[in-house]
Design a protein around this motif. Structure first.
Motif, PDB file in Angstrom:
ATOM      1  N   ILE A  39      -8.133 -32.094  -1.088  1.00  0.00           N
ATOM      2  CA  ILE A  39      -8.709 -32.313   0.787  1.00  0.00           C
ATOM      3  C   ILE A  39      -7.542 -32.991   1.025  1.00  0.00           C
ATOM      4  O   ILE A  39      -8.147 -34.476   1.388  1.00  0.00           O
ATOM      5  CB  ILE A  39     -10.776 -32.739   1.078  1.00  0.00           C
ATOM      6  CG1 ILE A  39     -10.924 -31.425  -0.036  1.00  0.00           C
ATOM      7  CG2 ILE A  39     -10.922 -32.463   2.199  1.00  0.00           C
ATOM      8  CD1 ILE A  39     -10.579 -30.420  -0.245  1.00  0.00           C
ATOM      9  N   SER A  40      -6.956 -32.818   2.271  1.00  0.00           N
ATOM     10  CA  SER A  40      -6.209 -33.582   2.871  1.00  0.00           C
ATOM     11  C   SER A  40      -7.521 -33.843   4.507  1.00  0.00           C
ATOM     12  O   SER A  40      -6.094 -34.968   5.112  1.00  0.00           O
ATOM     13  CB  SER A  40      -4.730 -32.835   3.675  1.00  0.00           C
ATOM     14  OG  SER A  40      -5.273 -31.370   4.023  1.00  0.00           O
ATOM     15  N   ASP A  41      -8.013 -33.081   4.658  1.00  0.00           N
ATOM     16  CA  ASP A  41      -9.255 -33.256   5.994  1.00  0.00           C
ATOM     17  C   ASP A  41     -10.349 -32.971   6.269  1.00  0.00           C
ATOM     18  O   ASP A  41     -10.530 -32.252   5.404  1.00  0.00           O
ATOM     19  CB  ASP A  41      -8.115 -32.581   7.312  1.00  0.00           C
ATOM     20  CG  ASP A  41      -8.092 -31.794   7.232  1.00  0.00           C
ATOM     21  OD1 ASP A  41      -8.496 -30.724   8.011  1.00  0.00           O
ATOM     22  OD2 ASP A  41      -7.121 -31.001   6.303  1.00  0.00           O
ATOM     23  N   ALA A  67       1.768 -23.828  -1.482  1.00  0.00           N
ATOM     24  CA  ALA A  67       2.747 -24.001   0.275  1.00  0.00           C
ATOM     25  C   ALA A  67       3.817 -24.554   0.593  1.00  0.00           C
ATOM     26  O   ALA A  67       4.741 -23.826   0.874  1.00  0.00           O
ATOM     27  CB  ALA A  67       1.272 -23.112   1.574  1.00  0.00           C
ATOM     28  N   LEU A  68       3.815 -25.851   0.798  1.00  0.00           N
ATOM     29  CA  LEU A  68       4.607 -26.466   1.384  1.00  0.00           C
ATOM     30  C   LEU A  68       4.935 -27.314   0.317  1.00  0.00           C
ATOM     31  O   LEU A  68       4.430 -27.819  -0.901  1.00  0.00           O
ATOM     32  CB  LEU A  68       3.261 -27.849   2.257  1.00  0.00           C
ATOM     33  CG  LEU A  68       2.454 -27.448   3.000  1.00  0.00           C
ATOM     34  CD1 LEU A  68       1.685 -28.296   2.958  1.00  0.00           C
ATOM     35  CD2 LEU A  68       2.636 -26.969   4.132  1.00  0.00           C
ATOM     36  N   PRO A  69       6.083 -28.044   0.575  1.00  0.00           N
ATOM     37  CA  PRO A  69       6.742 -28.766  -0.369  1.00  0.00           C
ATOM     38  C   PRO A  69       6.649 -30.101  -1.013  1.00  0.00           C
ATOM     39  O   PRO A  69       6.703 -30.451  -1.848  1.00  0.00           O
ATOM     40  CB  PRO A  69       8.362 -29.015   0.351  1.00  0.00           C
ATOM     41  CG  PRO A  69       8.026 -28.376   1.870  1.00  0.00           C
ATOM     42  CD  PRO A  69       7.016 -27.954   1.693  1.00  0.00           C
ATOM     43  N   ALA A 125      -6.149 -28.268   1.304  1.00  0.00           N
ATOM     44  CA  ALA A 125      -7.690 -27.917   2.428  1.00  0.00           C
ATOM     45  C   ALA A 125      -8.272 -28.644   2.997  1.00  0.00           C
ATOM     46  O   ALA A 125      -8.564 -29.886   3.319  1.00  0.00           O
ATOM     47  CB  ALA A 125      -7.705 -26.681   1.207  1.00  0.00           C
ATOM     48  N   GLY A 126      -8.833 -28.181   4.130  1.00  0.00           N
ATOM     49  CA  GLY A 126      -9.239 -29.125   4.897  1.00  0.00           C
ATOM     50  C   GLY A 126     -11.199 -28.614   4.712  1.00  0.00           C
ATOM     51  O   GLY A 126     -11.353 -27.770   4.005  1.00  0.00           O
ATOM     52  N   GLY A 127     -11.838 -29.413   4.539  1.00  0.00           N
ATOM     53  CA  GLY A 127     -12.784 -30.195   3.742  1.00  0.00           C
ATOM     54  C   GLY A 127     -14.050 -29.264   4.872  1.00  0.00           C
ATOM     55  O   GLY A 127     -14.114 -29.567   5.729  1.00  0.00           O
ATOM     56  N   VAL A 130     -11.695 -24.386   3.948  1.00  0.00           N
ATOM     57  CA  VAL A 130     -10.012 -23.761   4.271  1.00  0.00           C
ATOM     58  C   VAL A 130      -9.024 -23.891   4.060  1.00  0.00           C
ATOM     59  O   VAL A 130      -8.913 -24.849   4.258  1.00  0.00           O
ATOM     60  CB  VAL A 130     -10.958 -23.909   5.884  1.00  0.00           C
ATOM     61  CG1 VAL A 130     -12.691 -22.641   6.249  1.00  0.00           C
ATOM     62  CG2 VAL A 130     -11.078 -25.023   6.336  1.00  0.00           C
ATOM     63  N   GLU A 131      -8.658 -23.220   3.937  1.00  0.00           N
ATOM     64  CA  GLU A 131      -6.727 -23.547   3.573  1.00  0.00           C
ATOM     65  C   GLU A 131      -5.947 -21.755   4.518  1.00  0.00           C
ATOM     66  O   GLU A 131      -6.721 -21.330   5.206  1.00  0.00           O
ATOM     67  CB  GLU A 131      -6.373 -23.423   1.925  1.00  0.00           C
ATOM     68  CG  GLU A 131      -7.573 -22.968   1.222  1.00  0.00           C
ATOM     69  CD  GLU A 131      -6.535 -21.910   0.718  1.00  0.00           C
ATOM     70  OE1 GLU A 131      -6.650 -20.503   1.796  1.00  0.00           O
ATOM     71  OE2 GLU A 131      -6.756 -21.713  -0.376  1.00  0.00           O
ATOM     72  N   MET A 132      -4.839 -21.651   3.713  1.00  0.00           N
ATOM     73  CA  MET A 132      -4.150 -20.408   4.786  1.00  0.00           C
ATOM     74  C   MET A 132      -3.326 -19.021   3.644  1.00  0.00           C
ATOM     75  O   MET A 132      -2.857 -18.560   4.611  1.00  0.00           O
ATOM     76  CB  MET A 132      -3.565 -20.887   5.504  1.00  0.00           C
ATOM     77  CG  MET A 132      -4.413 -22.210   6.676  1.00  0.00           C
ATOM     78  SD  MET A 132      -3.427 -22.949   8.028  1.00  0.00           S
ATOM     79  CE  MET A 132      -2.366 -20.703   8.932  1.00  0.00           C
TER      80      MET A 132
HETATM   81  N1  SAH Z   1       2.194 -27.708  11.054  1.00  0.00           N
HETATM   82  C1  SAH Z   1       1.630 -27.648   9.689  1.00  0.00           C
HETATM   83  C2  SAH Z   1       1.464 -27.109   9.609  1.00  0.00           C
HETATM   84  C3  SAH Z   1       0.356 -27.045   7.755  1.00  0.00           C
HETATM   85  S1  SAH Z   1      -1.423 -25.936   7.808  1.00  0.00           S
HETATM   86  C4  SAH Z   1       3.312 -28.642   8.533  1.00  0.00           C
HETATM   87  O1  SAH Z   1       3.430 -30.084   9.326  1.00  0.00           O
HETATM   88  O2  SAH Z   1       3.826 -27.749   8.202  1.00  0.00           O
HETATM   89  C5  SAH Z   1      -1.777 -26.518   7.133  1.00  0.00           C
HETATM   90  C6  SAH Z   1      -1.780 -26.304   5.662  1.00  0.00           C
HETATM   91  O3  SAH Z   1      -2.428 -26.889   4.949  1.00  0.00           O
HETATM   92  C7  SAH Z   1      -2.107 -24.759   5.341  1.00  0.00           C
HETATM   93  O4  SAH Z   1      -0.690 -24.486   3.979  1.00  0.00           O
HETATM   94  C8  SAH Z   1      -3.193 -24.405   4.381  1.00  0.00           C
HETATM   95  O5  SAH Z   1      -3.645 -23.945   3.367  1.00  0.00           O
HETATM   96  C9  SAH Z   1      -3.766 -26.240   3.956  1.00  0.00           C
HETATM   97  N2  SAH Z   1      -4.393 -26.739   5.299  1.00  0.00           N
HETATM   98  C10 SAH Z   1      -4.917 -27.916   5.048  1.00  0.00           C
HETATM   99  N3  SAH Z   1      -6.053 -28.495   5.752  1.00  0.00           N
HETATM  100  C11 SAH Z   1      -6.078 -27.149   6.580  1.00  0.00           C
HETATM  101  C12 SAH Z   1      -7.081 -26.820   8.098  1.00  0.00           C
HETATM  102  N4  SAH Z   1      -8.083 -27.730   8.041  1.00  0.00           N
HETATM  103  N5  SAH Z   1      -7.205 -25.944   7.988  1.00  0.00           N
HETATM  104  C13 SAH Z   1      -6.073 -24.515   7.381  1.00  0.00           C
HETATM  105  N6  SAH Z   1      -5.339 -24.858   6.689  1.00  0.00           N
HETATM  106  C14 SAH Z   1      -5.251 -25.794   6.218  1.00  0.00           C
END
Ligand code: SAH
Length: 255
Positions: A220-222, A8-10, A77-79, A196-198
């Motif tokens: 897991i980023s958060d 999704a992100l660079p 993704a979020g754990g 969860v993710e998007m």
């Molecule tokens: N403002 C942010 C938006 C990121 S959205 C930006 O800097 O661009 C979060 C992205 O990471 C999505 O692609 C999603 O798939 C993933 N993600 C990570 N943690 C998430 C969470 N807690 N809830 C939903 N998506 C999450």
């Protein structure tokens, strides 16, 4: 047989681009795609942007325009599951859209027309991703943590690889009460969600429609809680691309 590597992100993709042999950058449907060879295999690296519609558009373009034979998603993704911590890795077993609700016409979370809520990922590809992720996580514990200034939650902790259900929806889940509500309501219906993710569930649906294999790995980023808005950007900037690089290169070598 071309493999698509979608993010999704660079930051989730950037470390892979320098490894491409014969790189060729193309623009299609307002998105950038990189074609080339990675670990001796033809690949297309694609960036969807955030959210289910963007992910579905990109996945469709990968199939229709680039003729890929399979799609592998790599991202963050979020754990939400117990013990699914920042710095852990989740390989999706199946996907569900947590914001799908056509009730009372269809049961909550069921995708209308599909007679089910969950779409399975490809077993063979997922097994390879699990192997690659487990190797990366055991060598990364400590290495990606304390030395690189990542959040206290990830630093110096032994990380784990998980395999199970991932839920997607068009919401950045960033409050503990929302995360608990989401997890508990799904669990009461028999859906035990790890993260969860998007985007993932949308790509799973496109791949299901076209009959091509799909697999996904998410670091897991958060914790999708009240500090998610702090943990997420820090993790994405410092660690996400290095996880993507290590896991995807190891995966392609096993393919
Ligand atoms: N403002 C942010 C938006 C990121 S959205 C930006 O800097 O661009 C979060 C992205 O990471 C999505 O692609 C999603 O798939 C993933 N993600 C990570 N943690 C998430 C969470 N807690 N809830 C939903 N998506 C999450």
């Amino acid at each position: 047989m071309t493999t698509a590597i979608l993010s999704a992100l660079p930051e989730e993709q950037s470390s892979l681009v320098p490894h491409l042999l014969h790189p060729q950058r193309l623009v299609h449907a307002g998105r950038f795609f990189w074609r080339g060879d990675l670990c001796g295999r033809p690949v297309v690296l694609a960036l969807s942007g955030i959210g289910k519609v963007a992910a579905a558009t990109t996945a469709t373009a990968l199939v229709e325009r680039f003729g890929v034979a399979r799609i592998v998603f790599t991202g963050v993704a979020g754990g939400v599951g117990d013990g699914v911590n920042v710095g852990d890795v989740v390989v999706a077993q199946d996907y569900l859209q947590h914001d799908m609700d056509a009730s009372p016409l269809f049961p909550r979370w069921e995708i209308p027309g599909y007679t089910r809520s969950r779409l399975a990922c490809d077993t063979a590809l997922s097994a390879l991703l699990l192997e690659a992720a487990s190797a990366c996580v055991s060598s990364a514990s400590g290495q990606f943590g304390s030395k690189n200034g990542v959040t206290a939650a990830a630093a110096g902790v032994l990380h784990r690889t998980h395999h199970g259900l991932v839920a997607s929806g068009d919401r950045f889940v960033s409050a503990a009460d929302e995360s608990h509500r989401l997890r508990n309501s799904l669990r009461d219906a028999g859906h035990d969600v790890l993260a969860v993710e998007m985007e993932g569930a949308a790509v799973a649906q496109v791949c299901h429609d076209y009959g091509i294999p799909f697999a996904a790995v998410r670091t897991i980023s958060d914790r999708a809680d009240d500090t998610a808005h702090v943990d997420f950007p820090l993790f994405v900037q410092t660690v996400a691309s290095r996880y993507a690089e290590h896991i995807m290169l190891a995966f392609l070598q096993k393919l």
